[in-house]
Write an enzyme that holds these catalytic residues in place. Structure first.
Site, PDB file in Angstrom:
ATOM      1  N   THR A  44       0.685  -0.957   0.076  1.00 45.53           N
ATOM      2  CA  THR A  44      -0.046   0.002  -0.092  1.00 45.53           C
ATOM      3  C   THR A  44       0.924   1.368  -0.168  1.00 45.53           C
ATOM      4  OG1 THR A  44      -1.804  -1.198   1.255  1.00 45.53           O
ATOM      5  CG2 THR A  44      -1.829   1.201   1.322  1.00 45.53           C
ATOM      6  N   CYS A  45       1.984   1.319   0.882  1.00 47.08           N
ATOM      7  CA  CYS A  45       2.537   2.477   1.155  1.00 47.08           C
ATOM      8  C   CYS A  45       3.268   3.052  -0.295  1.00 47.08           C
ATOM      9  CB  CYS A  45       3.611   2.406   2.053  1.00 47.08           C
ATOM     10  SG  CYS A  45       4.794   3.774   2.187  1.00 47.08           S
ATOM     11  N   CYS A  50       1.246   6.224   1.275  1.00 46.27           N
ATOM     12  CA  CYS A  50       2.099   7.246   1.633  1.00 46.27           C
ATOM     13  C   CYS A  50       2.772   7.865   0.416  1.00 46.27           C
ATOM     14  CB  CYS A  50       3.111   6.636   2.578  1.00 46.27           C
ATOM     15  SG  CYS A  50       2.712   5.278   3.702  1.00 46.27           S
ATOM     16  N   LYS A  53       0.567   9.493  -2.284  1.00 39.61           N
ATOM     17  CA  LYS A  53      -0.178  10.613  -1.568  1.00 39.61           C
ATOM     18  C   LYS A  53       0.648  11.876  -1.227  1.00 39.61           C
ATOM     19  CE  LYS A  53       0.161  10.911   2.409  1.00 39.61           C
ATOM     20  NZ  LYS A  53      -0.364  10.075   3.524  1.00 39.61           N
ATOM     21  N   GLY A 183     -14.171  11.220   7.866  1.00 44.78           N
ATOM     22  CA  GLY A 183     -13.205  12.166   8.221  1.00 44.78           C
ATOM     23  C   GLY A 183     -11.885  11.697   9.104  1.00 44.78           C
ATOM     24  N   TYR A 185      -7.862  10.038   8.778  1.00 44.96           N
ATOM     25  CA  TYR A 185      -6.337  10.263   8.055  1.00 44.96           C
ATOM     26  C   TYR A 185      -6.654  10.516   6.348  1.00 44.96           C
ATOM     27  CZ  TYR A 185      -2.993   8.819  11.291  1.00 44.96           C
ATOM     28  OH  TYR A 185      -2.114   8.667  12.371  1.00 44.96           O
ATOM     29  N   ILE A 186      -7.341   9.488   5.948  1.00 42.58           N
ATOM     30  CA  ILE A 186      -7.388   9.474   4.222  1.00 42.58           C
ATOM     31  C   ILE A 186      -8.524  10.422   3.747  1.00 42.58           C
ATOM     32  CG2 ILE A 186      -7.801   7.961   2.287  1.00 42.58           C
ATOM     33  CD1 ILE A 186      -6.734   5.527   3.859  1.00 42.58           C
ATOM     34  N   GLU A 189      -6.960  13.876   4.291  1.00 44.35           N
ATOM     35  CA  GLU A 189      -5.634  14.073   3.350  1.00 44.35           C
ATOM     36  C   GLU A 189      -6.132  14.241   1.889  1.00 44.35           C
ATOM     37  OE1 GLU A 189      -2.887  11.013   4.186  1.00 44.35           O
ATOM     38  OE2 GLU A 189      -1.960  11.951   5.872  1.00 44.35           O
ATOM     39  N   ASP A 311      -0.434  -4.013   8.832  1.00 44.75           N
ATOM     40  CA  ASP A 311      -2.005  -3.728   8.844  1.00 44.75           C
ATOM     41  C   ASP A 311      -2.695  -4.873   9.196  1.00 44.75           C
ATOM     42  OD1 ASP A 311      -0.962  -1.362   8.493  1.00 44.75           O
ATOM     43  OD2 ASP A 311      -2.089  -0.860   6.437  1.00 44.75           O
ATOM     44  N   HIS A 448      16.083  30.907  15.250  1.00 46.02           N
ATOM     45  CA  HIS A 448      15.123  31.715  14.780  1.00 46.02           C
ATOM     46  C   HIS A 448      15.441  32.399  13.285  1.00 46.02           C
ATOM     47  CE1 HIS A 448      12.887  35.197  15.810  1.00 46.02           C
ATOM     48  NE2 HIS A 448      13.664  36.162  15.346  1.00 46.02           N
ATOM     49  N   GLU A 453      10.525  27.027  16.788  1.00 46.85           N
ATOM     50  CA  GLU A 453      11.005  27.646  18.027  1.00 46.85           C
ATOM     51  C   GLU A 453      10.016  28.006  18.990  1.00 46.85           C
ATOM     52  OE1 GLU A 453      12.915  31.810  17.702  1.00 46.85           O
ATOM     53  OE2 GLU A 453      11.757  31.954  15.735  1.00 46.85           O
TER      54      GLU A 453
HETATM   55  P1  NDP Z   1      -9.740   6.014   9.731  1.00 42.86           P
HETATM   56  O1  NDP Z   1     -10.145   4.941  10.739  1.00 42.86           O
HETATM   57  O2  NDP Z   1      -8.708   7.067   9.955  1.00 42.86           O
HETATM   58  O3  NDP Z   1     -11.062   6.886   9.322  1.00 42.86           O
HETATM   59  C1  NDP Z   1     -12.320   6.550   8.843  1.00 42.86           C
HETATM   60  C2  NDP Z   1     -13.056   7.530   8.973  1.00 42.86           C
HETATM   61  O4  NDP Z   1     -14.315   7.011   8.184  1.00 42.86           O
HETATM   62  C3  NDP Z   1     -13.727   7.959  10.232  1.00 42.86           C
HETATM   63  O5  NDP Z   1     -13.917   9.568  10.012  1.00 42.86           O
HETATM   64  C4  NDP Z   1     -14.827   7.202  10.723  1.00 42.86           C
HETATM   65  O6  NDP Z   1     -15.756   7.830  11.309  1.00 42.86           O
HETATM   66  C5  NDP Z   1     -15.590   7.139   9.372  1.00 42.86           C
HETATM   67  N1  NDP Z   1     -16.281   5.942   8.988  1.00 42.86           N
HETATM   68  C6  NDP Z   1     -16.252   4.595   9.176  1.00 42.86           C
HETATM   69  N2  NDP Z   1     -17.242   3.940   8.904  1.00 42.86           N
HETATM   70  C7  NDP Z   1     -18.182   4.725   8.252  1.00 42.86           C
HETATM   71  C8  NDP Z   1     -19.466   4.628   7.832  1.00 42.86           C
HETATM   72  N3  NDP Z   1     -19.882   3.482   7.802  1.00 42.86           N
HETATM   73  N4  NDP Z   1     -19.968   5.592   7.424  1.00 42.86           N
HETATM   74  C9  NDP Z   1     -19.489   6.901   7.485  1.00 42.86           C
HETATM   75  N5  NDP Z   1     -18.370   6.919   7.777  1.00 42.86           N
HETATM   76  C10 NDP Z   1     -17.509   6.142   8.417  1.00 42.86           C
HETATM   77  O7  NDP Z   1      -9.467   5.432   8.359  1.00 42.86           O
HETATM   78  P2  NDP Z   1      -8.972   5.892   6.984  1.00 42.86           P
HETATM   79  O8  NDP Z   1      -9.390   4.993   6.043  1.00 42.86           O
HETATM   80  O9  NDP Z   1      -8.975   7.355   6.835  1.00 42.86           O
HETATM   81  O10 NDP Z   1      -7.163   5.473   7.187  1.00 42.86           O
HETATM   82  C11 NDP Z   1      -6.988   4.023   7.765  1.00 42.86           C
HETATM   83  C12 NDP Z   1      -5.729   3.935   8.552  1.00 42.86           C
HETATM   84  O11 NDP Z   1      -4.448   4.229   7.550  1.00 42.86           O
HETATM   85  C13 NDP Z   1      -5.604   5.256   9.507  1.00 42.86           C
HETATM   86  O12 NDP Z   1      -6.301   5.102  10.638  1.00 42.86           O
HETATM   87  C14 NDP Z   1      -3.944   5.475   9.563  1.00 42.86           C
HETATM   88  O13 NDP Z   1      -3.801   4.356  10.529  1.00 42.86           O
HETATM   89  C15 NDP Z   1      -3.627   4.978   8.006  1.00 42.86           C
HETATM   90  N6  NDP Z   1      -3.128   5.943   7.251  1.00 42.86           N
HETATM   91  C16 NDP Z   1      -2.133   6.800   7.950  1.00 42.86           C
HETATM   92  C17 NDP Z   1      -1.788   8.062   7.018  1.00 42.86           C
HETATM   93  C18 NDP Z   1      -0.718   8.821   7.578  1.00 42.86           C
HETATM   94  O14 NDP Z   1       0.208   8.392   8.259  1.00 42.86           O
HETATM   95  N7  NDP Z   1      -0.508  10.158   7.213  1.00 42.86           N
HETATM   96  C19 NDP Z   1      -2.270   8.296   5.863  1.00 42.86           C
HETATM   97  C20 NDP Z   1      -3.532   7.335   5.668  1.00 42.86           C
HETATM   98  C21 NDP Z   1      -3.790   6.185   6.356  1.00 42.86           C
HETATM   99  P3  NDP Z   1     -15.713   7.787  13.006  1.00 42.86           P
HETATM  100  O15 NDP Z   1     -14.680   8.718  13.551  1.00 42.86           O
HETATM  101  O16 NDP Z   1     -17.065   8.246  13.448  1.00 42.86           O
HETATM  102  O17 NDP Z   1     -15.379   6.457  13.107  1.00 42.86           O
END
Ligand code: NDP
Length: 464
Positions: A44-45, A50, A53, A183, A185-186, A189, A311, A448, A453
């Site tokens: 995936t990365c 990563c 992205k 809402g 990470y993905i 972003e 994962d 600075h 800082e």
């Molecule tokens: P996340 O678990 O971070 O976010 C999932 C989002 O979808 C949450 O806002 C969740 O809401 C919402 N959701 C879940 N189920 C439903 C549903 N049935 N209907 C509507 N909304 C829903 O998962 P991601 O897919 O964004 O990323 C997966 C993982 O990958 C991350 O947790 C992270 O560990 C990794 N990642 C890391 C990155 C980085 O290091 N920069 C970048 C991208 C991914 P709720 O909060 O209410 O549960």
């Protein structure tokens, strides 16, 4: 050091971050290692996470830079325009180069690479089926499952019309209107990136505030900054269904009855472990309710000889965590490198970044977690207009925040929302890992003029 009568001492299923690191490290210990990967090397990365992205995030930042440059006297003779096909082609070329590097790492380390899907036949046998349908069986003293995860889309009406993060990098046509659901990470972003690249972007989140799990002040600040940049962040929004619109467009119908038209609807609603077809139930590997593989502190599954990490075990879905888990496992199975102590996995104070625009960098506890754990805390925070934006005309602000355990004076949480937050927080993560106190932060001379800082010049307690 051939340690068993099996074909291999270690057979790794999955050539992503964790699998490649485990295979390479094990091979350097002199043991015989095999690896099966059905897709492109790097997981995936490298392929759909990563790396592409971050490349697209760099690309998106140019949009702000073009505008901000005017405040520094630059005249835009022609309006810049994105060539999406060129961005995709350049990304694809770089990813192919990385795929080759990963392949080379395996070959040079002496790992035997098999192309195909793995199925576990018993605790010491894997079956690899290639694209031509031919299956071969191989025995191994240890089997490692490092198959990662894949996007999860809930069972809503019209889900087949939704895209996932896997699809976003190679969209045939750049979406002028993008709706992102989720809402985390993905979602955050991708919303920032595609907005920056020029899409009119709406982010729909079902809860009260995006980025659950992060510090509450960081969440609110990031949502405000994303809105200031132009992403339409809507909270408390549930999708009722997705319908096909005219041409290739989509209509997102919300549960409150309102409708959003979009060229692409991205579902970023979490990820699920890649366990299909591995034969886990047949051999008795225990799984959690969400399918992730249950492992102990040494990544051993419920079946002796079978291990899993990254994962697919779903502890922290981050590339550097999978790498560290792989190195701890190799030390455990084959002993540490000469002269080194065996590494163990430590999940405390793992720093992380979210590449929103502006990005988040964070390490340690949130304010709420620290309050719960220590009772008495001191919070130091500041938000300010970075020097760059005094001339750029941008209204972007930066947030820095320290959370201190009042009893020990140790800094137990450090958060930033602002340019280069990931780069800045990486260094401070070392300080937190070493147990640095607020007094030691205060005794550190700042660089600075930088935003970083601010972390060593926060003198006023904001809250206790
Ligand atoms: P996340 O678990 O971070 O976010 C999932 C989002 O979808 C949450 O806002 C969740 O809401 C919402 N959701 C879940 N189920 C439903 C549903 N049935 N209907 C509507 N909304 C829903 O998962 P991601 O897919 O964004 O990323 C997966 C993982 O990958 C991350 O947790 C992270 O560990 C990794 N990642 C890391 C990155 C980085 O290091 N920069 C970048 C991208 C991914 P709720 O909060 O209410 O549960």
């Amino acid at each position: 050091m051939n340690t068993s009568s099996h074909d291999f001492d270690l057979f790794v299923i999955g050539g992503g971050s964790g699998g490649v690191r485990a295979a390479r490290m094990a091979a350097t210990r002199g043991v015989r290692v095999g690896m099966a990967e059905s897709g492109r090397m790097g997981g995936t990365c490298v392929n759909v996470g990563c790396i592409p992205k971050k490349l697209y995030s760099y690309g998106a930042h140019y949009a702000e830079a073009f505008v901000e440059a005017r405040g520094y006297g630059w005249q835009m003779v022609h309006a810049p325009a994105l060539d999406w096909q060129m961005l995709k082609a350049n990304r694809a070329q770089e990813i192919s180069r990385l795929n080759g590097i990963y392949d080379g790492l395996m070959t040079n380390a002496g790992v035997r690479r098999l192309q195909g899907r793995g199925r576990i036949v018993d605790a010491h046998t894997v079956e690899i089926t290639g694209e031509d349908g031919q299956a071969t069986r191989h025995t191994a003293r240890h089997i490692l499952i490092a198959t990662g995860g894949t996007p999860f889309v809930p069972a809503i009406e019209g889900r087949e019309l939704a895209a996932t993060s896997d699809d976003m990098f190679d969209l045939p046509v750049f979406p002028q209107r993008l709706v992102v659901v989720g809402g985390g990470y993905i979602g955050c972003e991708m919303a920032s990136i595609f907005h920056g690249l020029g899409a009119q972007t709406t982010l729909l989140y079902r809860g009260e505030q995006i980025l659950r799990g992060f510090d509450d002040e960081v969440r609110a600040f990031t949502a405000d900054e994303m809105r200031k940049h132009g992403v339409d962040v809507r909270v408390g929004c549930d999708v009722a269904r997705i319908e096909a619109g005219s041409g290739d467009t989509r209509r997102v119908v919300l549960s409150n009855g309102s409708v959003l038209d979009a060229d692409v609807v991205l579902y970023a609603t979490g990820r699920k472990p890649n366990v299909e077809g591995l034969g886990l139930a047949d051999v008795g590997v225990q799984q959690a309710d969400n399918g992730s593989i249950v492992v102990d502190e040494h990544f051993a599954t419920s079946v002796p000889g079978i291990f899993a990490l990254g994962d697919v075990v779903g502890r922290m879905e981050l590339t550097p965590v999978a790498l560290a888990e792989a190195m701890a496992l190799v030390d455990h199975l084959f002993g540490p490198a000469p002269g080194k102590a065996a590494r163990r996995m430590d999940y405390d104070n793992i720093p992380t970044a979210v590449f929103t625009h502006p990005p988040i960098g964070t390490v340690g506890l949130t304010e709420a977690q620290a309050r719960e754990k220590f009772g008495a805390i001191r919070v130091f925070r500041s938000d300010f207009k970075p020097l760059k934006h005094t001339l750029s005309g941008s209204g972007e602000r930066t947030l820095v925040k320290l959370i201190v355990d009042a009893g020990s004076d140790r800094v137990v949480g450090l958060h930033m929302v602002g340019a280069d937050a990931g780069e800045i927080v990486q260094g401070f993560a070392v300080a937190l890992k070493c147990g640095a106190t607020k007094a030691q932060f205060d005794a550190t001379i700042g660089i600075h003029p930088t935003s970083a800082e601010e972390f060593v010049t926060l003198r006023e307690v904001s809250r206790t």
